[in-house]
Design a protein around this motif. Sequence first.
Motif, PDB file in Angstrom:
ATOM      1  N   ASP A 149      -9.378 -23.227   3.151  1.00  0.00           N
ATOM      2  CA  ASP A 149      -9.540 -22.374   4.326  1.00  0.00           C
ATOM      3  C   ASP A 149     -10.011 -23.239   5.484  1.00  0.00           C
ATOM      4  N   PRO A 150      -9.882 -22.787   6.738  1.00  0.00           N
ATOM      5  CA  PRO A 150     -10.195 -23.650   7.889  1.00  0.00           C
ATOM      6  C   PRO A 150     -11.620 -24.184   7.918  1.00  0.00           C
ATOM      7  N   SER A 151     -12.556 -23.501   7.270  1.00  0.00           N
ATOM      8  CA  SER A 151     -13.934 -23.986   7.279  1.00  0.00           C
ATOM      9  C   SER A 151     -14.210 -24.968   6.151  1.00  0.00           C
ATOM     10  N   GLY A 152     -13.324 -25.051   5.176  1.00  0.00           N
ATOM     11  CA  GLY A 152     -13.548 -25.915   4.026  1.00  0.00           C
ATOM     12  C   GLY A 152     -14.478 -25.324   2.993  1.00  0.00           C
ATOM     13  N   THR A 153     -14.833 -24.040   3.150  1.00  0.00           N
ATOM     14  CA  THR A 153     -15.753 -23.392   2.217  1.00  0.00           C
ATOM     15  C   THR A 153     -15.040 -22.883   0.974  1.00  0.00           C
ATOM     16  N   TYR A 154     -13.772 -22.489   1.122  1.00  0.00           N
ATOM     17  CA  TYR A 154     -13.024 -21.917   0.011  1.00  0.00           C
ATOM     18  C   TYR A 154     -11.723 -22.692  -0.179  1.00  0.00           C
ATOM     19  N   ILE A 155     -11.198 -22.607  -1.394  1.00  0.00           N
ATOM     20  CA  ILE A 155      -9.894 -23.178  -1.684  1.00  0.00           C
ATOM     21  C   ILE A 155      -9.130 -22.187  -2.546  1.00  0.00           C
ATOM     22  N   ALA A 156      -7.858 -21.995  -2.224  1.00  0.00           N
ATOM     23  CA  ALA A 156      -6.993 -21.078  -2.966  1.00  0.00           C
ATOM     24  C   ALA A 156      -6.032 -21.888  -3.813  1.00  0.00           C
ATOM     25  N   ALA A 157      -5.961 -21.555  -5.092  1.00  0.00           N
ATOM     26  CA  ALA A 157      -5.072 -22.234  -6.027  1.00  0.00           C
ATOM     27  C   ALA A 157      -4.029 -21.227  -6.511  1.00  0.00           C
ATOM     28  N   SER A 158      -2.751 -21.469  -6.145  1.00  0.00           N
ATOM     29  CA  SER A 158      -1.667 -20.591  -6.589  1.00  0.00           C
ATOM     30  C   SER A 158      -1.186 -21.105  -7.940  1.00  0.00           C
ATOM     31  N   CYS A 159      -1.465 -20.349  -8.970  1.00  0.00           N
ATOM     32  CA  CYS A 159      -1.201 -20.793 -10.340  1.00  0.00           C
ATOM     33  C   CYS A 159       0.179 -20.315 -10.797  1.00  0.00           C
ATOM     34  N   THR A 160       0.725 -21.021 -11.763  1.00  0.00           N
ATOM     35  CA  THR A 160       2.048 -20.657 -12.284  1.00  0.00           C
ATOM     36  C   THR A 160       2.007 -19.403 -13.143  1.00  0.00           C
ATOM     37  N   ASP A 161       0.818 -18.845 -13.389  1.00  0.00           N
ATOM     38  CA  ASP A 161       0.744 -17.581 -14.125  1.00  0.00           C
ATOM     39  C   ASP A 161       0.868 -16.375 -13.205  1.00  0.00           C
ATOM     40  N   GLY A 162       1.120 -16.613 -11.907  1.00  0.00           N
ATOM     41  CA  GLY A 162       1.288 -15.516 -10.959  1.00  0.00           C
ATOM     42  C   GLY A 162      -0.009 -14.979 -10.396  1.00  0.00           C
ATOM     43  N   ILE A 163      -1.083 -15.736 -10.475  1.00  0.00           N
ATOM     44  CA  ILE A 163      -2.396 -15.327  -9.960  1.00  0.00           C
ATOM     45  C   ILE A 163      -2.897 -16.386  -8.984  1.00  0.00           C
ATOM     46  N   ILE A 164      -3.501 -15.938  -7.886  1.00  0.00           N
ATOM     47  CA  ILE A 164      -4.169 -16.845  -6.956  1.00  0.00           C
ATOM     48  C   ILE A 164      -5.652 -16.852  -7.286  1.00  0.00           C
TER      49      ILE A 164
END
Length: 839
Positions: A149-164
């Motif tokens: 995210d723009p603040s560097g506080t969070y990160i999103a991982a898009s997994c191959t199991d269909g869940i973020i």
Amino acid sequence: MATVTQQRIRGRPAHPSGPTFLTYTPNGKQLVTAGSNNVVRVYETGSDGEPTNLDDCQENNTAIAATNDFFLTGSEDGTVCMYSLHTFTYEKMLTRCTLPIRDIALSPDGQWAAVASDELEVKIVNITDTYRVLYLRDLPKPVKHLSYDPSGTYIAASCTDGIIYIYSLSTEEPDLIRKVDGLIRSLETESVSSSRAAWHPDGRAFAAPTATRDIQVLSSGDGERQRAFSGGHIGDITALAWSPNGAMLLTASSDRNIVLWDTKTQKILARYEYPNVINIAWHPYENIVSLVTSDGELFIYTKFLQPEVVPLLEKTLQPAPFIRDPLAETSGNARKPLTNGVKDNADPRGRRRGTPDSLDEILGPALCDEGDDFVSDDDGAGYLDEVNGHGKRGNAHLDAIDIFDGKRRATYQAFQPTIHHSFQPGSTPWRGNRKYLCLNLTGFVWTVDQDTHHTVTVEFYDREFHRDFHFTDPYLYDKACLNENGTLFSCSPANGNPAMVFYRPHETWTTRADWRTQLPAGEDVTSISLSDSYVVVTTSADYVRVFTLYGTPFRVYRQKSSPTVTCASWRDYVLTMGNGPVGGDGSTKLLYTIENIKRDEICQSEDIVALTEGAKVKSVFFSDDGDPCIYDSTGVLLILQHWRSPGQARWVPVLDTKQLDRLASGKKEESYWPVAVAHEKFHCIILKGGDQYPYFPKPLLSEFDFKIPCQTFTPPEDAENPTALEGPKLEESFVRSSLMLSLLEDLVSSTNATHSQRTELSRREIGVDKALLQLLNVECREGEERGMKALEIVELMRDRSGKMVEAAGKVAGRYGRTVLQEKIAELAEKRLMGIEDEG
């Protein structure tokens, strides 16, 4: 929107056919591309010359990321390598994985690189010290995409199991805070289709492709679905990217189309025909878009936007497309944004880069469009030379206070005190299309925004006594109160209609007597309260309007402290709050008044609400015994003692939630949403992580016993000794039981007390003395040197019959404290004779 017809730009053969990747440096000066060969190309922005080639890179590159100084490449051999953008040479291997790399994401400050591979964990490697590595765990399958995210506080991982999977990086180890299921498709890591979570530049939301080939926006705070970009593609989404200011979204698909969307309206602005596009990059500040295809071609599209669309790109940071934007509804509470100094990754043209607090359409052009140079140095006074690191000028340019030389002085902005804004106790802000209007021990009231109308639901805890109900709400009620007798609603002025109050009783012995009343034009409801006797409404005109339960206007008066903040009711009593004089911290003091409506008596008039500096009242309500309570933003619950005696009231803390035993380990991150005070317990909703408000599904209620914050320090050597901890616990018990006795004494003395209340009063008096007797036992056990304090404890006993003092003498005798026993016997004799030492 028809397909844009303009001269097609010529593709550059950057790499062989296969996966191809690109990224701009944050300052926009260079564009870096990588593909399936061992060559990485660096293109200079604005130059038509040949790119700089780095020929000694790894082959079969699968990811790329860049700062202004270096770039990183990941390849199928599992290595992540770092190259200099100054010398165009290899610097070092950042990390190695056993399986192919799939994505690299650099933190906004360029200090950390998140690396996804076909392994079941994600590495976050420090750029300077590669031995410092964090891990994203709890992943059942490999991750395909990573996004900070723009603040560097969070990160999103898009997994191959269909869940973020959303991780918080604010702790020592990344903490999984949310799983977003049912949004993206389950894709293999080699697939050209995208499941990336693309964060909006304002940081409050992210967008991701869905299985229906739409792009859905979710709020980052709660994962609630917001607006969606629908109907633009008939093929799988292969790439998506927000414009630098978040005003537009660009998406590519296997249907050979690139679609440009308007963020605010989710409408298509333009459609471009480009086949096989798999990655897109916006230039950080110019009207340039670059894209690469699976054929290895690079397209650098200068003057990408049509002239009529260019103004969208020139705006400052635009808000994410929320169904109901929480900032838009509380713009009066938002802080004015400060402009930062220009950094390496700032706009080189000097245009102010937006921040999550600087939303033009939310705060208005008066706050957002002044620019950094709104003070001109036209008189040579040197104003611009003295701007400090916070975007403010110092006072060195000011003349002495007693000198006036006729020069034109700088214009100063009038002082604006910070006021307490109005709120409705028990109500939450909109999250998505839902909000709670009321939360208490009787039940819940919530509303759902259906665009053209709302749907209101009222649900009770005791379904044997009350039946749940819901109704269609065309008036758009935004405040509610609920008790055993009925439900009270109010709505704001809208579409030329005035504000309105609506009361619906639960059961009556005649036909149910619902009633509505309208406020005068231009007057809005700031808060409402409902008791067993009256309906109270505070308004934007600083009026307090009192109605009977069946709609008869009973009293109208103007509140002394203004603007009004909130109100609460219990039986015949009403408590109102408003803003008072400005304190030393620049904030207004919060004042309260308590009045008995039926007897027309003022119990407390314009007294100060005791808050620490910077604290705000989060809720105000009466306890089940009728004592006023507040819960503030520091997590402290306070109750008002002696409030029936004018000038004698004081706020006493009965619980500091930050000192709860459950938080002692420091591992839990939670806060508490106040609901009620009943049976000497604090009833609340536990909010996990960074949540500030309860949400759906309906949360469970928790309760905590009162614990007055007395002495909490325990010497380290006594921390594990139960005996050493016994004394402070008993001292707290004495203070707490004395307070509860005082509250009951006030109630009994001011009302027609029942037999049960008088019995309870006697029981509480005995309870205070029992707490002192137990404390005396601890002091006697500690040794003879504690005799003075032990005697003082006996003197605090309220019992006049002598039984408790006699018991105290027996306690002293049990431990062989003969001198203390004699002193207690003398005290008992004095009390028996009715002789007391005057303090």
